[in-house]
Design a protein around this motif. Structure first.
Motif, PDB file in Angstrom:
ATOM      1  N   GLU A 152       0.834  -1.209   0.000  1.00  0.00           N
ATOM      2  CA  GLU A 152       0.000   0.000   0.000  1.00  0.00           C
ATOM      3  C   GLU A 152       0.865   1.255   0.000  1.00  0.00           C
ATOM      4  O   GLU A 152       0.592   2.226  -0.710  1.00  0.00           O
ATOM      5  CB  GLU A 152      -0.921  -0.001   1.218  1.00  0.00           C
ATOM      6  N   ILE A 153       1.942   1.229   0.780  1.00  0.00           N
ATOM      7  CA  ILE A 153       2.858   2.373   0.844  1.00  0.00           C
ATOM      8  C   ILE A 153       3.541   2.588  -0.502  1.00  0.00           C
ATOM      9  O   ILE A 153       3.638   3.715  -1.006  1.00  0.00           O
ATOM     10  CB  ILE A 153       3.917   2.147   1.953  1.00  0.00           C
ATOM     11  N   GLU A 154       4.012   1.485  -1.095  1.00  0.00           N
ATOM     12  CA  GLU A 154       4.734   1.600  -2.367  1.00  0.00           C
ATOM     13  C   GLU A 154       3.816   2.089  -3.489  1.00  0.00           C
ATOM     14  O   GLU A 154       4.227   2.895  -4.327  1.00  0.00           O
ATOM     15  CB  GLU A 154       5.347   0.245  -2.724  1.00  0.00           C
ATOM     16  N   ILE A 155       2.579   1.608  -3.500  1.00  0.00           N
ATOM     17  CA  ILE A 155       1.620   2.055  -4.512  1.00  0.00           C
ATOM     18  C   ILE A 155       1.277   3.530  -4.301  1.00  0.00           C
ATOM     19  O   ILE A 155       1.158   4.305  -5.268  1.00  0.00           O
ATOM     20  CB  ILE A 155       0.340   1.196  -4.481  1.00  0.00           C
ATOM     21  N   TYR A 156       1.136   3.931  -3.045  1.00  0.00           N
ATOM     22  CA  TYR A 156       0.832   5.330  -2.747  1.00  0.00           C
ATOM     23  C   TYR A 156       1.926   6.244  -3.280  1.00  0.00           C
ATOM     24  O   TYR A 156       1.656   7.340  -3.801  1.00  0.00           O
ATOM     25  CB  TYR A 156       0.672   5.526  -1.235  1.00  0.00           C
ATOM     26  N   ASN A 157       3.185   5.810  -3.175  1.00  0.00           N
ATOM     27  CA  ASN A 157       4.317   6.613  -3.646  1.00  0.00           C
ATOM     28  C   ASN A 157       4.344   6.750  -5.166  1.00  0.00           C
ATOM     29  O   ASN A 157       5.082   7.577  -5.701  1.00  0.00           O
ATOM     30  CB  ASN A 157       5.636   6.005  -3.161  1.00  0.00           C
ATOM     31  N   LEU A 158       3.553   5.942  -5.844  1.00  0.00           N
ATOM     32  CA  LEU A 158       3.511   5.999  -7.309  1.00  0.00           C
ATOM     33  C   LEU A 158       2.282   6.750  -7.824  1.00  0.00           C
ATOM     34  O   LEU A 158       2.027   6.756  -9.026  1.00  0.00           O
ATOM     35  CB  LEU A 158       3.488   4.567  -7.879  1.00  0.00           C
ATOM     36  N   LYS A 159       1.556   7.399  -6.938  1.00  0.00           N
ATOM     37  CA  LYS A 159       0.250   7.954  -7.308  1.00  0.00           C
ATOM     38  C   LYS A 159       0.339   9.011  -8.408  1.00  0.00           C
ATOM     39  O   LYS A 159      -0.613   9.223  -9.147  1.00  0.00           O
ATOM     40  CB  LYS A 159      -0.469   8.513  -6.083  1.00  0.00           C
ATOM     41  N   LYS A 161       2.710   8.952 -10.798  1.00  0.00           N
ATOM     42  CA  LYS A 161       3.487   8.380 -11.896  1.00  0.00           C
ATOM     43  C   LYS A 161       2.565   7.784 -12.960  1.00  0.00           C
ATOM     44  O   LYS A 161       1.413   7.439 -12.697  1.00  0.00           O
ATOM     45  CB  LYS A 161       4.395   7.266 -11.367  1.00  0.00           C
ATOM     46  N   LYS A 162       3.098   7.681 -14.170  1.00  0.00           N
ATOM     47  CA  LYS A 162       2.417   6.940 -15.224  1.00  0.00           C
ATOM     48  C   LYS A 162       2.917   5.499 -15.153  1.00  0.00           C
ATOM     49  O   LYS A 162       4.093   5.235 -15.409  1.00  0.00           O
ATOM     50  CB  LYS A 162       2.703   7.561 -16.590  1.00  0.00           C
ATOM     51  N   ILE A 163       2.035   4.608 -14.768  1.00  0.00           N
ATOM     52  CA  ILE A 163       2.430   3.227 -14.503  1.00  0.00           C
ATOM     53  C   ILE A 163       2.246   2.358 -15.741  1.00  0.00           C
ATOM     54  O   ILE A 163       1.183   2.359 -16.366  1.00  0.00           O
ATOM     55  CB  ILE A 163       1.618   2.645 -13.323  1.00  0.00           C
ATOM     56  N   ILE A 164       3.286   1.627 -16.070  1.00  0.00           N
ATOM     57  CA  ILE A 164       3.215   0.597 -17.108  1.00  0.00           C
ATOM     58  C   ILE A 164       3.263  -0.735 -16.383  1.00  0.00           C
ATOM     59  O   ILE A 164       4.238  -1.060 -15.707  1.00  0.00           O
ATOM     60  CB  ILE A 164       4.376   0.728 -18.113  1.00  0.00           C
ATOM     61  N   LEU A 165       2.183  -1.495 -16.496  1.00  0.00           N
ATOM     62  CA  LEU A 165       2.010  -2.705 -15.691  1.00  0.00           C
ATOM     63  C   LEU A 165       2.362  -3.958 -16.485  1.00  0.00           C
ATOM     64  O   LEU A 165       1.872  -4.165 -17.595  1.00  0.00           O
ATOM     65  CB  LEU A 165       0.558  -2.785 -15.199  1.00  0.00           C
ATOM     66  N   TYR A 166       3.238  -4.789 -15.902  1.00  0.00           N
ATOM     67  CA  TYR A 166       3.537  -6.115 -16.452  1.00  0.00           C
ATOM     68  C   TYR A 166       2.975  -7.151 -15.495  1.00  0.00           C
ATOM     69  O   TYR A 166       3.304  -7.143 -14.307  1.00  0.00           O
ATOM     70  CB  TYR A 166       5.043  -6.323 -16.619  1.00  0.00           C
ATOM     71  N   MET A 167       2.121  -8.034 -16.008  1.00  0.00           N
ATOM     72  CA  MET A 167       1.541  -9.095 -15.175  1.00  0.00           C
ATOM     73  C   MET A 167       1.936 -10.439 -15.771  1.00  0.00           C
ATOM     74  O   MET A 167       1.630 -10.731 -16.923  1.00  0.00           O
ATOM     75  CB  MET A 167       0.015  -8.968 -15.111  1.00  0.00           C
ATOM     76  N   GLY A 168       2.606 -11.267 -14.985  1.00  0.00           N
ATOM     77  CA  GLY A 168       3.011 -12.589 -15.462  1.00  0.00           C
ATOM     78  C   GLY A 168       4.296 -13.028 -14.791  1.00  0.00           C
ATOM     79  O   GLY A 168       4.905 -12.293 -13.993  1.00  0.00           O
ATOM     80  N   LEU A 192       7.735   1.253 -14.182  1.00  0.00           N
ATOM     81  CA  LEU A 192       7.367  -0.128 -14.510  1.00  0.00           C
ATOM     82  C   LEU A 192       6.970  -0.848 -13.230  1.00  0.00           C
ATOM     83  O   LEU A 192       7.738  -0.920 -12.273  1.00  0.00           O
ATOM     84  CB  LEU A 192       8.531  -0.859 -15.174  1.00  0.00           C
ATOM     85  N   LEU A 193       5.753  -1.375 -13.204  1.00  0.00           N
ATOM     86  CA  LEU A 193       5.267  -2.132 -12.057  1.00  0.00           C
ATOM     87  C   LEU A 193       5.109  -3.593 -12.480  1.00  0.00           C
ATOM     88  O   LEU A 193       4.407  -3.889 -13.451  1.00  0.00           O
ATOM     89  CB  LEU A 193       3.928  -1.566 -11.574  1.00  0.00           C
ATOM     90  N   VAL A 194       5.798  -4.474 -11.780  1.00  0.00           N
ATOM     91  CA  VAL A 194       5.790  -5.895 -12.126  1.00  0.00           C
ATOM     92  C   VAL A 194       4.959  -6.672 -11.113  1.00  0.00           C
ATOM     93  O   VAL A 194       5.200  -6.587  -9.907  1.00  0.00           O
ATOM     94  CB  VAL A 194       7.230  -6.460 -12.170  1.00  0.00           C
ATOM     95  N   MET A 195       3.961  -7.400 -11.614  1.00  0.00           N
ATOM     96  CA  MET A 195       3.136  -8.258 -10.750  1.00  0.00           C
ATOM     97  C   MET A 195       3.289  -9.689 -11.241  1.00  0.00           C
ATOM     98  O   MET A 195       2.819 -10.040 -12.321  1.00  0.00           O
ATOM     99  CB  MET A 195       1.665  -7.833 -10.825  1.00  0.00           C
TER     100      MET A 195
END
Length: 201
Positions: A152-159, A161-168, A192-195
């Motif tokens: 939650e803290i890390e996502i809040y710090n990206l509020k 930013k323009k997030i490019i999401l990689y899922m896999g 870049l946010l990696v999930m």
């Protein structure tokens, strides 16, 4: 996963679930014993029921790994074969999948490109049915609560930013380094946010 009341009544309440445990002996050479034991239990259960024989029933193999677990004997039953990956670099799976693709009553994969490739590789009469790998039920609300405080803290710090999401999965075969380097050149405003899980070599 929590299932809300509506979906429980609609989908789960009328379903009988049988769990057959895969006993992992740990030491890699002994995994063949795990596989044999699992396969024996699967077919013992299927033979004691009429699943796969009735008009209103079939067996669903939800992955290539699952098909390896049940073996060719599954062809006695009506079964659906679901394959998520191409396995183009895993020859064992690429070869074994042919049997399941060609003997199932329905083939399923997560997107249309793989469907076309599977049809070509395995000489199928039609493309596998595409069942996208995405949630079918979602609250469709923004700003849902994040259960993990650190996340939650890390996502809040990206509020801002323009997030490019990689899922896999992240692995040697799915090297996203060039992707990350390209995003880095876009500047600090992009992140870049990696999930996904890291799969070691």
């Amino acid at each position: 996963t929590d299932i809300d009341g509506f979906n429980y009544d609609r989908y789960i309440k009328k379903i009988s679930i049988k769990i057959i445990k895969f006993n992992d002996y740990g030491f890699r050479p002994f995994k063949i014993f795990s596989l044999i034991s699992f396969r024996r239990e699967i077919h013992k259960y299927l033979e004691s029921s009429d699943l796969g024989f009735r008009d209103d029933s079939f067996v669903w193999l939800a992955s290539a790994e699952a098909s390896l677990g049940v073996g060719h004997k599954i062809s006695k039953y009506k079964f659906v074969f679901q394959c998520h990956e191409l396995y183009d670099k895993v020859i064992q799976y690429k070869i074994q999948n042919k049997f399941y693709f060609q003997n199932s009553i329905l083939n399923v994969c997560p997107e249309s490109n793989r469907a076309a490739i599977f049809r070509y590789w395995y000489n199928l009469t039609q493309n596998p049915f595409v069942l996208v790998n995405a949630p079918y039920f979602h609250p469709k609300e923004k700003c849902l609560k994040i259960d993990n405080p650190q996340n939650e803290i890390e996502i809040y710090n990206l509020k801002n930013k323009k997030i490019i999401l990689y899922m896999g999965q992240v692995s040697v075969e799915r090297d996203i380094t060039p992707f990350a380097k390209a995003i880095d050149e876009l500047g600090d405003n992009f992140h870049l946010l990696v999930m996904g899980a890291y799969i070691p070599e």
